[in-house]
Design a protein around this motif. Structure first.
Motif, PDB file in Angstrom:
ATOM      1  N   UNK A  50       0.822  -1.220   0.000  1.00  0.00           N
ATOM      2  CA  UNK A  50       0.000   0.000   0.000  1.00  0.00           C
ATOM      3  C   UNK A  50       0.849   1.260   0.000  1.00  0.00           C
ATOM      4  N   UNK A  51       1.931   1.269   0.774  1.00  0.00           N
ATOM      5  CA  UNK A  51       2.838   2.417   0.809  1.00  0.00           C
ATOM      6  C   UNK A  51       3.505   2.624  -0.559  1.00  0.00           C
ATOM      7  N   UNK A  52       3.945   1.532  -1.174  1.00  0.00           N
ATOM      8  CA  UNK A  52       4.547   1.632  -2.506  1.00  0.00           C
ATOM      9  C   UNK A  52       3.546   2.189  -3.513  1.00  0.00           C
ATOM     10  N   UNK A  53       2.298   1.768  -3.411  1.00  0.00           N
ATOM     11  CA  UNK A  53       1.253   2.281  -4.315  1.00  0.00           C
ATOM     12  C   UNK A  53       1.105   3.788  -4.158  1.00  0.00           C
ATOM     13  N   UNK A  54       1.066   4.249  -2.934  1.00  0.00           N
ATOM     14  CA  UNK A  54       0.896   5.682  -2.679  1.00  0.00           C
ATOM     15  C   UNK A  54       2.102   6.472  -3.193  1.00  0.00           C
ATOM     16  N   UNK A  55       3.297   5.988  -2.901  1.00  0.00           N
ATOM     17  CA  UNK A  55       4.505   6.737  -3.237  1.00  0.00           C
ATOM     18  C   UNK A  55       4.915   6.629  -4.700  1.00  0.00           C
ATOM     19  N   UNK A  56       4.735   5.456  -5.300  1.00  0.00           N
ATOM     20  CA  UNK A  56       5.287   5.235  -6.631  1.00  0.00           C
ATOM     21  C   UNK A  56       4.216   5.169  -7.714  1.00  0.00           C
ATOM     22  N   UNK A  57       3.151   4.420  -7.497  1.00  0.00           N
ATOM     23  CA  UNK A  57       2.157   4.249  -8.556  1.00  0.00           C
ATOM     24  C   UNK A  57       1.407   5.539  -8.847  1.00  0.00           C
ATOM     25  N   UNK A  58       1.326   6.442  -7.885  1.00  0.00           N
ATOM     26  CA  UNK A  58       0.735   7.752  -8.169  1.00  0.00           C
ATOM     27  C   UNK A  58       1.622   8.573  -9.100  1.00  0.00           C
ATOM     28  N   UNK A  59       2.894   8.239  -9.156  1.00  0.00           N
ATOM     29  CA  UNK A  59       3.814   8.926 -10.061  1.00  0.00           C
ATOM     30  C   UNK A  59       3.804   8.264 -11.442  1.00  0.00           C
ATOM     31  N   UNK A  60       3.858   6.919 -11.486  1.00  0.00           N
ATOM     32  CA  UNK A  60       3.911   6.222 -12.775  1.00  0.00           C
ATOM     33  C   UNK A  60       2.554   6.186 -13.471  1.00  0.00           C
ATOM     34  N   UNK A  61       1.474   6.276 -12.712  1.00  0.00           N
ATOM     35  CA  UNK A  61       0.098   6.219 -13.254  1.00  0.00           C
ATOM     36  C   UNK A  61      -0.219   4.889 -13.931  1.00  0.00           C
ATOM     37  N   UNK A  62       0.452   3.835 -13.511  1.00  0.00           N
ATOM     38  CA  UNK A  62       0.178   2.489 -14.012  1.00  0.00           C
ATOM     39  C   UNK A  62      -0.428   1.705 -12.854  1.00  0.00           C
ATOM     40  N   UNK A  63      -1.729   1.394 -12.970  1.00  0.00           N
ATOM     41  CA  UNK A  63      -2.468   0.734 -11.895  1.00  0.00           C
ATOM     42  C   UNK A  63      -2.807  -0.689 -12.294  1.00  0.00           C
ATOM     43  N   UNK A  64      -2.069  -1.642 -11.733  1.00  0.00           N
ATOM     44  CA  UNK A  64      -2.340  -3.062 -11.962  1.00  0.00           C
ATOM     45  C   UNK A  64      -2.522  -3.696 -10.576  1.00  0.00           C
ATOM     46  N   UNK A  65      -3.763  -3.901 -10.136  1.00  0.00           N
ATOM     47  CA  UNK A  65      -3.986  -4.501  -8.822  1.00  0.00           C
ATOM     48  C   UNK A  65      -3.402  -5.911  -8.755  1.00  0.00           C
ATOM     49  N   UNK A  66      -3.001  -6.358  -7.572  1.00  0.00           N
ATOM     50  CA  UNK A  66      -2.375  -7.679  -7.461  1.00  0.00           C
ATOM     51  C   UNK A  66      -3.311  -8.840  -7.780  1.00  0.00           C
ATOM     52  N   UNK A  67      -4.603  -8.617  -7.813  1.00  0.00           N
ATOM     53  CA  UNK A  67      -5.531  -9.706  -8.144  1.00  0.00           C
ATOM     54  C   UNK A  67      -5.668  -9.937  -9.649  1.00  0.00           C
ATOM     55  N   UNK A  68      -5.126  -9.030 -10.475  1.00  0.00           N
ATOM     56  CA  UNK A  68      -5.138  -9.209 -11.932  1.00  0.00           C
ATOM     57  C   UNK A  68      -4.276 -10.425 -12.267  1.00  0.00           C
ATOM     58  N   UNK A  69      -4.747 -11.242 -13.211  1.00  0.00           N
ATOM     59  CA  UNK A  69      -3.968 -12.404 -13.650  1.00  0.00           C
ATOM     60  C   UNK A  69      -3.299 -12.054 -14.972  1.00  0.00           C
TER      61      UNK A  69
END
Length: 179
Positions: A50-69
């Protein structure tokens, strides 16, 4: 997890700073964290995710939830815009995705299932409980909300589905002596 991260590193130009590689590494870590059997370890691993999502994915704008296969050799071709994938999506092997793509629901239950060897062009959306066949090419700026058969080309908004152009298949079958 490490084998997949190493393959992603090779696929995305062997650069640790590549936004596509970083986003996929976080996705792989999130998947690993979600599958821990030990409750305490899973809790800590998910908090770090969750911390990595907040800090990094908000910058990269690439959202791939861990439940995606994701299948093998998933490739984010340009991570310059955004990529948003719904948690229930299933993507086959060797799928290439450009930037500004949305793969998700259409205000209802269910999410797309995407076959092997699929390319999704820039600014495209794939929405709803649909199936995209194998070896499909989805052109730029295309909105897909219906099933797409194997070996098709899809373009436009709303999407128009074209079978693989037969003229190319005929040229390939012609003997070399014919002109």
């Amino acid at each position: 997890m490490w084998r997949e991260i190493c393959k992603d590193y090779e696929t995305h130009g062997r650069r640790l700073s590549d936004p596509a590689f970083v986003s996929l590494a976080i996705y792989r870590y999130g998947r690993w964290a979600m599958q821990r059997e030990n409750r305490v370890l899973r809790w800590f691993a998910n908090k770090l995710y969750g911390l990595l999502c907040i800090l990094i994915l908000n910058v990269t704008k690439v959202w791939i939830p861990p439940s995606v296969k994701l299948g093998e050799d998933f490739h984010i071709i340009h991570a310059e815009g955004s990529l948003s994938i719904h948690p229930e999506v299933v993507i086959g092997d060797r799928c290439g995705v450009m930037h500004n793509v949305t793969i998700g629901t259409n205000m209802g239950p269910g999410a797309p299932k995407i076959g092997d060897d699929v390319f999704i062009g820039v600014n495209s959306t794939v929405l709803g409980r649909i199936r995209i066949g194998n070896r499909v090419r989805i052109g730029a700026n295309t909105a897909v909300s219906t099933n797409v058969p194997d070996d098709s080309i899809v373009v436009g908004s709303p999407a128009r589905i074209y079978p693989n152009l037969p003229i190319f298949a005929q040229k390939a079958k012609k003997p070399k002596g014919d002109a």
